[in-house]
Enzyme design. Structure first.
Site, PDB file in Angstrom:
ATOM      1  N   ASP A  69     -10.789 -16.943  21.781  1.00 49.19           N
ATOM      2  CA  ASP A  69     -11.607 -16.685  20.601  1.00 49.19           C
ATOM      3  C   ASP A  69     -12.577 -17.857  20.470  1.00 49.19           C
ATOM      4  O   ASP A  69     -12.196 -18.947  20.052  1.00 49.19           O
ATOM      5  CB  ASP A  69     -10.696 -16.568  19.363  1.00 49.19           C
ATOM      6  CG  ASP A  69     -11.492 -16.436  18.066  1.00 49.19           C
ATOM      7  OD1 ASP A  69     -12.730 -16.494  18.099  1.00 49.19           O
ATOM      8  OD2 ASP A  69     -10.853 -16.273  17.001  1.00 49.19           O
ATOM      9  N   TRP A 120      -6.951 -19.034  12.191  1.00 42.38           N
ATOM     10  CA  TRP A 120      -7.498 -17.849  12.869  1.00 42.38           C
ATOM     11  C   TRP A 120      -6.567 -17.342  13.952  1.00 42.38           C
ATOM     12  O   TRP A 120      -6.556 -16.167  14.272  1.00 42.38           O
ATOM     13  CB  TRP A 120      -8.904 -18.109  13.396  1.00 42.38           C
ATOM     14  CG  TRP A 120      -9.868 -18.236  12.248  1.00 42.38           C
ATOM     15  CD1 TRP A 120     -10.550 -19.345  11.863  1.00 42.38           C
ATOM     16  CD2 TRP A 120     -10.225 -17.209  11.300  1.00 42.38           C
ATOM     17  NE1 TRP A 120     -11.301 -19.085  10.734  1.00 42.38           N
ATOM     18  CE2 TRP A 120     -11.119 -17.783  10.374  1.00 42.38           C
ATOM     19  CE3 TRP A 120      -9.863 -15.870  11.137  1.00 42.38           C
ATOM     20  CZ2 TRP A 120     -11.667 -17.059   9.303  1.00 42.38           C
ATOM     21  CZ3 TRP A 120     -10.407 -15.144  10.081  1.00 42.38           C
ATOM     22  CH2 TRP A 120     -11.296 -15.740   9.177  1.00 42.38           C
ATOM     23  N   LYS A 129     -22.284 -17.474  13.862  1.00 45.37           N
ATOM     24  CA  LYS A 129     -22.210 -18.935  13.756  1.00 45.37           C
ATOM     25  C   LYS A 129     -23.273 -19.595  14.633  1.00 45.37           C
ATOM     26  O   LYS A 129     -23.973 -20.479  14.196  1.00 45.37           O
ATOM     27  CB  LYS A 129     -20.825 -19.425  14.130  1.00 45.37           C
ATOM     28  CG  LYS A 129     -19.777 -18.874  13.167  1.00 45.37           C
ATOM     29  CD  LYS A 129     -18.376 -19.174  13.627  1.00 45.37           C
ATOM     30  CE  LYS A 129     -17.348 -18.393  12.855  1.00 45.37           C
ATOM     31  NZ  LYS A 129     -17.354 -18.618  11.415  1.00 45.37           N
TER      32      LYS A 129
END
Ligand code: PLP
Length: 356
Positions: free
Chosen positions: A169, A101, A193
């Site tokens: 992040d 990511w 999530k």
């Protein structure tokens, strides 16, 4: 039938939240309309949005000089929005190279035309190392929890910069660990999530980093969100409503400190099992192991695939690792009950006894 969902996202939601959504679905707040129908311009919804914001502020102790923005476009949207809003004051942007990511984030910045440097970890704290020259960069972008690789910069190992903003992040451990917002210039996280269904992205940004002079697409412009309480266009009403309920559930259940305690307990049970197993292995350094995404493997693709099927036969769902690295992964977000982890360990043990 109890199904335990170990998906990395969209992911398990707290059962009381699902029940409340179900109860309130036909008529929200006695309005005679469903939350799916009400206008985002109604006071009914404005109150929901403000409550969700206040709950996030209370849970994370967000200081007054930070804005909490409700955006769309997911983490991927922020890979573009962050450089567009924060870069260009200096020469380049720094990315701490930690996995999939982070790479997606620096590739996006690069294709938007920004200069980037990818800072390699050398396996030794501190990250970045002492010879990192902050004066070259607008900010340092760090993937706080590496959802695919199963590693985390826990609060005590947070990469350290003094004079430039740290951008975190937190997509996959948002509200799972107690970070100090003051350590960051900006935090972002897709809600899907640990908070709400997909469609909502939370951005927490220090107000001096919002630049009113930026000419960038409005949909990515933090100034537009901040000025209009995240409602300059139609916001994702249902995910914001779900985020309000989940944050209320978090407040009623001891807040982030309690979640962190439970997440350490749940992941610890699974790591303990993996560390003694002769069949399954986790190869992440112990002090970097994620509490929310636990990756493991038998080192045999066929056997891993057989385990995914075996687990599904026992109502344990979504244990396949990310397609980029294979193997297995159990995501243990806040809403995963300890019983789910106990059952997973039980099924891993059974599989090991029969196939090991
Ligand atoms: N960042 C991290 C750490 C992620 O785990 C993900 C997705 O799983 C993303 C970013 C991308 O998020 P989205 O799918 O919301 O764009």
């Amino acid at each position: 039938m109890t199904v335990y969902n170990f998906s990395a996202g969209p992911a398990v939601m707290p059962k009381p939240v699902i029940d409340q959504i179900q109860r309130e679905m036909p008529s929200f707040n006695d309005s005679g309309m469903s939350i799916l129908e009400i206008s985002h311009r109604s006071t009914l919804f404005e109150n929901v949005l403000n409550d969700a914001k206040q709950n996030i502020k209370d849970l994370m102790h967000v200081p007054d000089n930070y804005h909490i923005l409700f955006c769309q476009g997911g983490g991927t949207g922020q890979f573009a929005a962050v450089p567009l809003n924060l870069a260009n004051r200096r020469e380049k942007i720094a990315f701490l190279d930690s996995g999939h990511w982070n790479k997606k984030a620096y590739q996006e910045a690069e294709q938007l035309g920004y200069g980037i440097d990818v800072i390699k970890e050398n396996g030794q704290l501190p990250y970045p190392s002492d010879n990192f020259d902050e004066t070259l960069y607008d900010y340092l972008h760090v993937t706080i929890n590496n959802t695919i690789e199963g590693s985390t910069y826990h609060p005590n190992h947070l990469p350290n910069v003094k004079d430039i903003p740290l951008v975190g992040d937190m997509s996959s451990n948002f509200m799972a660990e107690s970070y100090d917002v003051n350590d960051f210039g900006l935090i972002f996280a897709g809600a899907q999530k640990n908070l709400a269904p997909a469609g909502l992205t939370i951005v927490i940004v220090r107000d001096d980093l919002i630049d009113p002079a930026k000419h960038i697409p409005t949909i990515l412009n933090y100034e537009a969100y901040a000025k209009k309480n995240s409602m300059f266009n139609t916001p994702p009403v249902f995910p914001i409503y779900a985020a309000k309920l989940t944050t209320q559930w978090l407040l009623d259940n001891g807040g982030i400190a309690e979640m962190e305690k439970r997440d350490i307990q749940k992941s610890g049970m699974l790591y303990d099992y993996l560390d003694q197993s002769k069949l399954f292995h986790n190869n992440v350094k112990k002090d970097e192991r994620s509490y929310t995404n636990i990756v493991f493997t038998t080192n045999d693709d066929d056997l891993d695939a057989q385990f995914v099927d075996f687990a599904a036969d026992h109502d344990l769902i979504s244990l396949k690792g990310h397609r980029s690295i294979g193997g297995l992964r159990a995501s243990l977000y806040n809403a995963m009950p300890v019983e789910g982890v106990e059952k997973l360990i039980d099924v891993l043990t059974k599989f090991e006894q029969t196939r090991g």
